[in-house]
Design a protein around this motif. Structure first.
Motif, PDB file in Angstrom:
ATOM      1  N   CYS A 148      22.297  37.887  36.940  1.00  0.00           N
ATOM      2  CA  CYS A 148      22.421  36.102  35.844  1.00  0.00           C
ATOM      3  C   CYS A 148      23.647  35.829  37.148  1.00  0.00           C
ATOM      4  CB  CYS A 148      23.247  36.923  35.283  1.00  0.00           C
ATOM      5  SG  CYS A 148      24.873  37.750  35.064  1.00  0.00           S
ATOM      6  N   CYS A 149      23.681  34.667  36.370  1.00  0.00           N
ATOM      7  CA  CYS A 149      23.944  33.394  37.019  1.00  0.00           C
ATOM      8  C   CYS A 149      25.213  32.642  35.178  1.00  0.00           C
ATOM      9  CB  CYS A 149      23.671  32.237  37.541  1.00  0.00           C
ATOM     10  SG  CYS A 149      24.206  30.520  38.132  1.00  0.00           S
ATOM     11  N   ALA A 150      25.941  32.337  35.765  1.00  0.00           N
ATOM     12  CA  ALA A 150      27.181  32.391  34.476  1.00  0.00           C
ATOM     13  C   ALA A 150      27.819  31.037  35.052  1.00  0.00           C
ATOM     14  CB  ALA A 150      27.802  32.785  33.442  1.00  0.00           C
ATOM     15  N   LYS A 151      28.014  30.170  33.400  1.00  0.00           N
ATOM     16  CA  LYS A 151      28.584  29.155  34.294  1.00  0.00           C
ATOM     17  C   LYS A 151      29.819  28.972  32.741  1.00  0.00           C
ATOM     18  CE  LYS A 151      26.111  25.975  30.878  1.00  0.00           C
ATOM     19  NZ  LYS A 151      26.442  24.927  31.360  1.00  0.00           N
ATOM     20  N   LYS A 152      31.348  28.073  33.730  1.00  0.00           N
ATOM     21  CA  LYS A 152      32.807  28.129  32.415  1.00  0.00           C
ATOM     22  C   LYS A 152      33.408  29.481  32.223  1.00  0.00           C
ATOM     23  CE  LYS A 152      30.488  23.810  30.415  1.00  0.00           C
ATOM     24  NZ  LYS A 152      30.325  23.397  28.657  1.00  0.00           N
ATOM     25  N   ASN A 153      33.413  30.110  33.230  1.00  0.00           N
ATOM     26  CA  ASN A 153      33.905  31.216  33.206  1.00  0.00           C
ATOM     27  C   ASN A 153      35.273  31.328  33.390  1.00  0.00           C
ATOM     28  OD1 ASN A 153      32.922  30.770  36.371  1.00  0.00           O
ATOM     29  ND2 ASN A 153      34.829  32.388  36.766  1.00  0.00           N
ATOM     30  N   VAL A 194      28.438  38.519  43.636  1.00  0.00           N
ATOM     31  CA  VAL A 194      27.410  37.819  44.754  1.00  0.00           C
ATOM     32  C   VAL A 194      27.698  36.729  45.063  1.00  0.00           C
ATOM     33  CG1 VAL A 194      25.700  40.065  45.214  1.00  0.00           C
ATOM     34  CG2 VAL A 194      25.313  37.355  44.145  1.00  0.00           C
ATOM     35  N   ARG A 195      27.717  35.654  44.354  1.00  0.00           N
ATOM     36  CA  ARG A 195      28.484  33.662  45.180  1.00  0.00           C
ATOM     37  C   ARG A 195      29.112  33.547  43.776  1.00  0.00           C
ATOM     38  NH1 ARG A 195      27.048  29.573  42.596  1.00  0.00           N
ATOM     39  NH2 ARG A 195      25.764  30.059  41.318  1.00  0.00           N
ATOM     40  N   ILE A 196      30.203  32.043  44.343  1.00  0.00           N
ATOM     41  CA  ILE A 196      31.495  31.875  43.063  1.00  0.00           C
ATOM     42  C   ILE A 196      30.891  30.275  43.798  1.00  0.00           C
ATOM     43  CG2 ILE A 196      33.802  31.128  43.117  1.00  0.00           C
ATOM     44  CD1 ILE A 196      32.654  34.464  42.269  1.00  0.00           C
ATOM     45  N   GLY A 197      30.393  29.352  42.818  1.00  0.00           N
ATOM     46  CA  GLY A 197      30.963  28.623  42.607  1.00  0.00           C
ATOM     47  C   GLY A 197      32.088  27.504  41.833  1.00  0.00           C
ATOM     48  N   HIS A 228      33.936  26.663  38.997  1.00  0.00           N
ATOM     49  CA  HIS A 228      33.805  27.757  37.945  1.00  0.00           C
ATOM     50  C   HIS A 228      32.289  28.134  37.179  1.00  0.00           C
ATOM     51  CE1 HIS A 228      37.727  26.589  36.526  1.00  0.00           C
ATOM     52  NE2 HIS A 228      37.271  25.092  36.972  1.00  0.00           N
ATOM     53  N   ASP A 229      31.351  28.837  37.901  1.00  0.00           N
ATOM     54  CA  ASP A 229      30.229  29.365  37.889  1.00  0.00           C
ATOM     55  C   ASP A 229      30.497  30.568  38.641  1.00  0.00           C
ATOM     56  OD1 ASP A 229      29.254  28.120  39.988  1.00  0.00           O
ATOM     57  OD2 ASP A 229      27.822  27.784  39.429  1.00  0.00           O
ATOM     58  N   PHE A 230      29.457  31.647  38.583  1.00  0.00           N
ATOM     59  CA  PHE A 230      29.272  32.091  39.275  1.00  0.00           C
ATOM     60  C   PHE A 230      27.947  33.456  39.739  1.00  0.00           C
ATOM     61  CE2 PHE A 230      31.127  33.957  35.634  1.00  0.00           C
ATOM     62  CZ  PHE A 230      30.193  35.946  35.464  1.00  0.00           C
ATOM     63  N   SER A 231      27.457  33.778  40.323  1.00  0.00           N
ATOM     64  CA  SER A 231      26.264  34.448  39.551  1.00  0.00           C
ATOM     65  C   SER A 231      26.663  36.415  40.581  1.00  0.00           C
ATOM     66  CB  SER A 231      25.368  34.446  41.313  1.00  0.00           C
ATOM     67  OG  SER A 231      25.204  33.295  40.280  1.00  0.00           O
ATOM     68  N   ALA A 232      26.264  37.013  39.800  1.00  0.00           N
ATOM     69  CA  ALA A 232      26.324  38.569  39.759  1.00  0.00           C
ATOM     70  C   ALA A 232      24.491  39.332  39.112  1.00  0.00           C
ATOM     71  CB  ALA A 232      27.420  39.151  38.533  1.00  0.00           C
ATOM     72  N   GLU A 233      24.855  40.529  40.670  1.00  0.00           N
ATOM     73  CA  GLU A 233      23.715  41.052  40.633  1.00  0.00           C
ATOM     74  C   GLU A 233      23.875  42.622  39.724  1.00  0.00           C
ATOM     75  OE1 GLU A 233      23.255  42.448  44.504  1.00  0.00           O
ATOM     76  OE2 GLU A 233      24.601  43.643  45.190  1.00  0.00           O
ATOM     77  N   PHE A 234      23.381  43.031  38.768  1.00  0.00           N
ATOM     78  CA  PHE A 234      23.457  44.547  38.653  1.00  0.00           C
ATOM     79  C   PHE A 234      23.255  45.597  38.896  1.00  0.00           C
ATOM     80  CE2 PHE A 234      21.481  41.488  34.920  1.00  0.00           C
ATOM     81  CZ  PHE A 234      22.382  40.733  34.772  1.00  0.00           C
ATOM     82  N   THR A 235      24.328  46.529  38.903  1.00  0.00           N
ATOM     83  CA  THR A 235      24.665  47.233  40.133  1.00  0.00           C
ATOM     84  C   THR A 235      24.346  49.122  39.340  1.00  0.00           C
ATOM     85  OG1 THR A 235      26.492  47.748  39.112  1.00  0.00           O
ATOM     86  CG2 THR A 235      26.383  46.807  41.514  1.00  0.00           C
TER      87      THR A 235
END
Length: 120
Positions: A43-48, A78-81, A83-90
């Motif tokens: 997933c990719c999420a913002k405003k963390n 897996v990626r930081i922006g 105030h956003d991030f992407s994560a892979e389910f493990t």
């Protein structure tokens, strides 16, 4: 004949869930974010609300309209922006993937239906 390319995680069907809030646990801290998109691979999420770094382990909790209990997913950043991030389910069982995909499709349909004004 051209060689076949190996499937990538990007090939997973993505679902948009507008304004869907998630909670997550990282480094012993509880955080919140808003999903930009989600697939069966990540997933990719913002405003963390907490500071994250690449490779952080997460427990992501998503409440779905058609589910009795929240969905808990283990993930890795897996990626930081900004105030956003992407994560892979493990830790997604391959047997669960079709059900997970169906759950996401239902949630997307539910989310979109609630954004459409009803004309009288």
């Amino acid at each position: 004949m051209a060689p076949k390319l190996a499937p990538t995680k990007r090939a997973a069907l993505r679902f948009k869930l507008p304004h869907k809030k998630i909670t997550y646990m990282a480094k012993g801290q509880l955080g919140e974010a808003i999903l930009q998109d989600i697939s069966t691979s990540g997933c990719c999420a913002k405003k963390n609300t907490t500071e994250l770094t690449v490779k952080d382990q997460l427990l992501i909790v998503i409440e779905l309209a058609e589910s009795d209990k929240p969905l808990e997913l283990k993930a890795r950043v897996v990626r930081i922006g900004d105030h956003d991030f992407s994560a892979e389910f493990t830790d997604i069982d391959k047997v669960f993937v079709p059900n997970f995909s169906t759950m996401l499709a239902i949630e997307q349909r539910y989310s979109v239906a609630n954004l459409i004004p009803i004309l009288k």
